[in-house]
Design a protein around this motif. Structure first.
Motif, PDB file in Angstrom:
ATOM      1  N   PRO A 182       0.898  -1.531  -0.078  1.00 40.22           N
ATOM      2  CA  PRO A 182      -0.141  -0.291  -0.146  1.00 40.22           C
ATOM      3  C   PRO A 182       0.339   1.182   0.181  1.00 40.22           C
ATOM      4  O   PRO A 182       2.222   1.324   0.090  1.00 40.22           O
ATOM      5  N   TYR A 183       0.592   2.421  -0.408  1.00 43.39           N
ATOM      6  CA  TYR A 183       1.306   3.729  -0.323  1.00 43.39           C
ATOM      7  C   TYR A 183      -0.039   5.176   0.581  1.00 43.39           C
ATOM      8  O   TYR A 183      -1.184   4.615  -0.029  1.00 43.39           O
ATOM      9  N   ASN A 184       0.672   6.113   0.495  1.00 40.56           N
ATOM     10  CA  ASN A 184      -0.350   6.798   0.732  1.00 40.56           C
ATOM     11  C   ASN A 184       0.414   8.123   0.515  1.00 40.56           C
ATOM     12  O   ASN A 184       1.268   8.595   1.273  1.00 40.56           O
ATOM     13  N   PRO A 185       0.223   8.414  -0.307  1.00 41.97           N
ATOM     14  CA  PRO A 185       1.133  10.253  -1.349  1.00 41.97           C
ATOM     15  C   PRO A 185       1.391  10.736  -0.156  1.00 41.97           C
ATOM     16  O   PRO A 185       0.372  11.416   0.870  1.00 41.97           O
ATOM     17  N   LYS A 186       1.542  12.058   0.302  1.00 46.43           N
ATOM     18  CA  LYS A 186       2.447  12.640   1.091  1.00 46.43           C
ATOM     19  C   LYS A 186       1.406  14.572   0.437  1.00 46.43           C
ATOM     20  O   LYS A 186       0.392  14.653   0.953  1.00 46.43           O
ATOM     21  N   TYR A 187       0.690  13.913  -0.909  1.00 48.32           N
ATOM     22  CA  TYR A 187      -0.239  15.418  -0.737  1.00 48.32           C
ATOM     23  C   TYR A 187      -0.792  14.627  -2.992  1.00 48.32           C
ATOM     24  O   TYR A 187      -0.892  13.829  -3.433  1.00 48.32           O
ATOM     25  N   VAL A 188      -1.953  15.020  -2.512  1.00 51.21           N
ATOM     26  CA  VAL A 188      -2.512  15.134  -3.990  1.00 51.21           C
ATOM     27  C   VAL A 188      -3.477  15.916  -4.805  1.00 51.21           C
ATOM     28  O   VAL A 188      -3.451  16.524  -4.200  1.00 51.21           O
ATOM     29  N   ALA A 209      -1.128   3.086   2.860  1.00 50.76           N
ATOM     30  CA  ALA A 209      -0.214   3.024   3.986  1.00 50.76           C
ATOM     31  C   ALA A 209      -0.263   3.457   5.144  1.00 50.76           C
ATOM     32  O   ALA A 209      -1.190   4.958   4.889  1.00 50.76           O
ATOM     33  N   SER A 210      -0.305   3.243   6.831  1.00 52.40           N
ATOM     34  CA  SER A 210      -0.284   3.615   7.709  1.00 52.40           C
ATOM     35  C   SER A 210       0.373   5.320   8.077  1.00 52.40           C
ATOM     36  O   SER A 210       0.259   6.434   8.731  1.00 52.40           O
ATOM     37  N   GLY A 246       6.906   3.460   4.922  1.00 51.93           N
ATOM     38  CA  GLY A 246       7.486   3.437   5.868  1.00 51.93           C
ATOM     39  C   GLY A 246       7.684   5.066   6.455  1.00 51.93           C
ATOM     40  O   GLY A 246       8.374   4.877   8.062  1.00 51.93           O
ATOM     41  N   GLU A 247       8.276   6.411   5.948  1.00 49.69           N
ATOM     42  CA  GLU A 247       8.980   7.758   6.671  1.00 49.69           C
ATOM     43  C   GLU A 247       7.863   8.268   7.390  1.00 49.69           C
ATOM     44  O   GLU A 247       6.599   7.805   6.858  1.00 49.69           O
TER      45      GLU A 247
END
Length: 704
Positions: A125-131, A559-560, A566-567
């Motif tokens: 999974p991923y969680n972009p810092k911005y969209v 991502a969490s 993992g940053e």
């Protein structure tokens, strides 16, 4: 021991030896979870797999598989389907290699599925810092036991193909304040090649290559020429600095000549011509780049449209093929744009072979105005990002497009550039009921051979088979099989969700499969579309047994932590200042938001097909409350901007300010204004923290 017994033992030992060899061969094959870079160069000879976004570098979605033909296509049935936790606008082309299907999801996650039954093998999974605009991703690249993805927050990432473990993660875009990636990651020889989105944000289009072993940047090519470069004089004054020209949809490569074909999009500011009149190179163009050396060099370009003020990107991925023109075989390239223009050019010289309009172009020569002008197609019309395909059997090119008109109205002819926000004269027009059409063009003459109307916008591209079938889709969720030569419909199925992704084909265990990813319509939502039933991968095969249905067990939507690798999210900047609003407005705004905004921005403002309105990604833009009000009142709801009542817009603003931890001024008794200028809002900065509104059971003031 008798001779017969001895022969039996020898036969048994030989059988064991054969089994042992087969086992070793299978083990060796299994040990290659993705093809080598050299294998990609011969993708056209491998019809069992689908290892590039459009199968080969040519961009022509053609399969030589022959199991599905006109005599049996009516028996196609859904083989398996797998739900996708990361719901949204699914645009990825499924990649299949060695029995594993790899695909990306809207927020840049990657799934590996068993291509025979859809079972989850692994997920990253991923969680972009911005969209910045829309949460979409058009697919992964695979090579050398790695899976590559380019993300919304400008990262280029390599994962282990066997496990999904991150191997390296590098910065891609040169200016992440106004750029992003939504293009599939294209692997060519030793490089991943990808172009930036953000043409409507005032970016400068950039195509970059990164080394597949470690992500080292190899070269850049900028679509807007700077001072001293050829074409710079086509930009008046400093207009080039935010000139647009994003290269966002996809690309094609002529392997024989190392020629990269890219199609930079519309110029900026979008919808406004004032101050940038001219050719605005290399926007709205097809550009042939020589990439045989250390840096790309322009071989030729062809500008499809000049003085674009209607968002008319050449969104279609270029398609390379050998076709018959006036009785002679010629190397050709096809390109189309959102104005409905379709062009066939000589691949070596860029000389036009045929050009024609496939859609209504009424009013395109009239500039958008403060009062509004009607023009066709709308910004989601014409030819979109999934290409058509060439059918060599009938020497015809098949391409889907959308018929939809709109009223083009600007709010200003001198828009202000704000990093991370749309750089346009106003909101893109309200979407209207759209319909689709599949057109067949005779490559020899350039004339239309036949047209097949579709009930909804058509954006899913075309897959042509060696058996003369053309598979396509509409955004309403229908998938079709037509006779490529005549347009006769042989088969149709309703998937239940919007289709804006292309179709792939592969063969496994003796069965031929078709695969497509379905989901939300997102920024392609028109009023006449059926409601989506969610995101999933769907495959079809002949006379399939009862459909295997897989839920999203084992998947997570995001991502969490931000940036999915993992940053640490670090300390979130808080909102500063206070603004007038009441809790009554917050409650009303919550209801209006749920009805008109949540479909795209998410029930918790987390962002689905449209950007998040809270959290770290939202804080990336550093908006003040006055800018937020402009964004909300001018661009929302997406399908009908400016259509809410003034008190509803005020209520939505109250809801957003409360959710983003902006304190109410005046003891919460002063309502947010329904109109007029409020200079004090410029002093209120929106941060990255999130506070649940009190009507959701929170006391407010804390971050989550």
């Amino acid at each position: 021991m008798g001779r017969s017994t001895w022969l039996l033992i020898q036969a048994f030992c030989l059988a064991l030896a054969v089994v042992g060899v087969t086992t070793i061969a299978l083990a060796a094959n299994t040990a290659q979870p993705s093809p080598g870079a050299d294998t990609l160069l011969h993708a056209g000879q491998d019809d069992a797999d689908w290892i590039l976004p459009a199968k080969t570098y040519s961009g022509n979605r053609l399969t030589a598989l022959t199991q599905i033909d006109k005599t049996n296509v009516a028996t196609l049935r859904m083989a398996w389907r797998t739900n996708i936790a990361d719901d949204g606008e699914q645009e990825a082309s499924p990649i299949v290699w060695n029995g594993t299907m790899y695909l990306s999801t809207p927020h840049d996650g990657v799934l590996a599925l068993d291509a025979s039954d859809g079972k989850l093998r692994w997920q990253t999974p991923y969680n972009p810092k911005y969209v910045l605009l829309y949460a979409v991703n058009r697919g992964v690249g695979v090579a050398e036991d790695k899976v590559f993805i380019a993300t919304q927050d400008c990262r280029v990432i390599a994962l282990a193909a066997a496990t999904g473990k991150e191997l390296w993660n590098v910065q891609g875009c040169r200016d992440p304040s106004n750029s992003f990636y939504s293009m599939a990651a294209y692997v060519y020889k030793n490089a991943i090649i990808v172009g930036t989105g953000g043409g409507d944000n005032g970016t400068i289009g950039l195509v970059s290559a990164f080394r597949i072993t470690d992500g080292k940047r190899l070269w850049d090519w900028q679509s807007i020429p700077g001072p001293g470069q050829p074409g710079h004089d086509t930009w008046p004054g400093d207009s080039w600095k935010h000139g647009g020209g994003a290269v966002w949809s996809g690309l094609a490569v002529d392997q024989k000549t190392d020629t990269l074909f890219v199609a930079p999009g519309n110029p900026g500011p979008d919808m406004v011509l004032k101050g940038r009149e001219g050719k605005n190179l290399y926007t709205d163009s097809l550009v042939a780049l020589d990439i045989s050396g250390p840096t790309p060099k322009i071989k030729w370009y062809y500008q499809i449209l000049q003085n674009d003020s209607h968002d008319d990107d050449p969104a279609m991925i270029p398609v390379l093929f050998e076709g018959q023109v006036d009785g002679q075989t010629r190397p050709l390239v096809a390109i189309g744009d959102k104005a409905g223009n379709f062009v066939l050019l000589d691949r070596k010289t860029g000389k036009v072979a045929h050009r024609l309009a496939l859609d209504d172009q009424t009013g395109l020569d009239t500039q958008p105005s403060l009062d509004g002008t009607k023009a066709c197609p709308n910004h989601g019309g014409g030819i979109e990002w999934n290409s058509g395909a060439y059918d060599r059997n009938s020497n015809s090119f098949l391409v889907p497009s959308t018929e939809e008109c709109a009223v083009w109205k600007i709010a200003s002819d001198a828009p202000q550039y704000i990093p991370g926000q749309p750089y346009t004269g106003g909101p893109l027009p309200k979407r209207q009921n759209g319909t689709g059409v599949l057109t067949s063009i005779d490559v020899s003459t350039g004339k239309i051979r036949w047209r097949k109307p579709l009930p909804y916008p058509a954006e899913g591209g075309v897959l042509v088979t060696a058996t003369g079938l053309a598979f396509t889709s509409d955004v309403g969720g229908n998938i079709y099989a037509f006779d490529a030569a005549s347009g006769r419909e042989y088969w149709k199925d309703f998937t239940g969700s919007a289709i804006v992704a292309p179709i792939s084909a592969y063969s496994l265990h003796g069965s031929e499969y078709l695969a497509v990813v379905v989901g939300e319509a997102g920024n392609q939502q028109t009023p006449n579309l059926p409601k989506s039933q969610g995101s999933r991968v769907i495959t079809y095969r002949l006379a399939a047994a009862p459909t295997i249905v897989n839920d999203a067990t084992g998947q997570v939507a995001l991502a969490s932590t931000a940036n999915g690798g993992g940053e640490s999210a670090g300390t979130l900047a808080e909102s500063t200042g206070s603004a007038p609003y009441t809790q009554q407005q917050v409650a009303q705004g919550s209801e209006v938001y749920a009805k008109s905004c949540a479909l795209c921005h998410g029930a918790n403002l987390q962002g689905l097909s449209a950007p998040a309105l809270t959290g770290a990604g939202f804080g990336h833009s550093h908006l003040n409350a006055a800018q937020l009000r402009s964004v909300v009142t001018q661009t929302m709801p997406l399908t009908a901007p400016g259509s809410l009542k003034p008190d509803d817009y005020a209520a939505v603003m109250a809801f957003l300010l409360s959710y983003d931890c902006v304190r109410p001024s005046g003891d919460g008794r002063q309502p947010f204004p329904t109109g007029g200028d409020l200079p004090a809002l410029q002093q209120v900065t929106l941060g990255a923290t999130t506070c649940a509104p009190s009507n959701k059971g929170s006391t407010g003031g804390g971050s989550q």
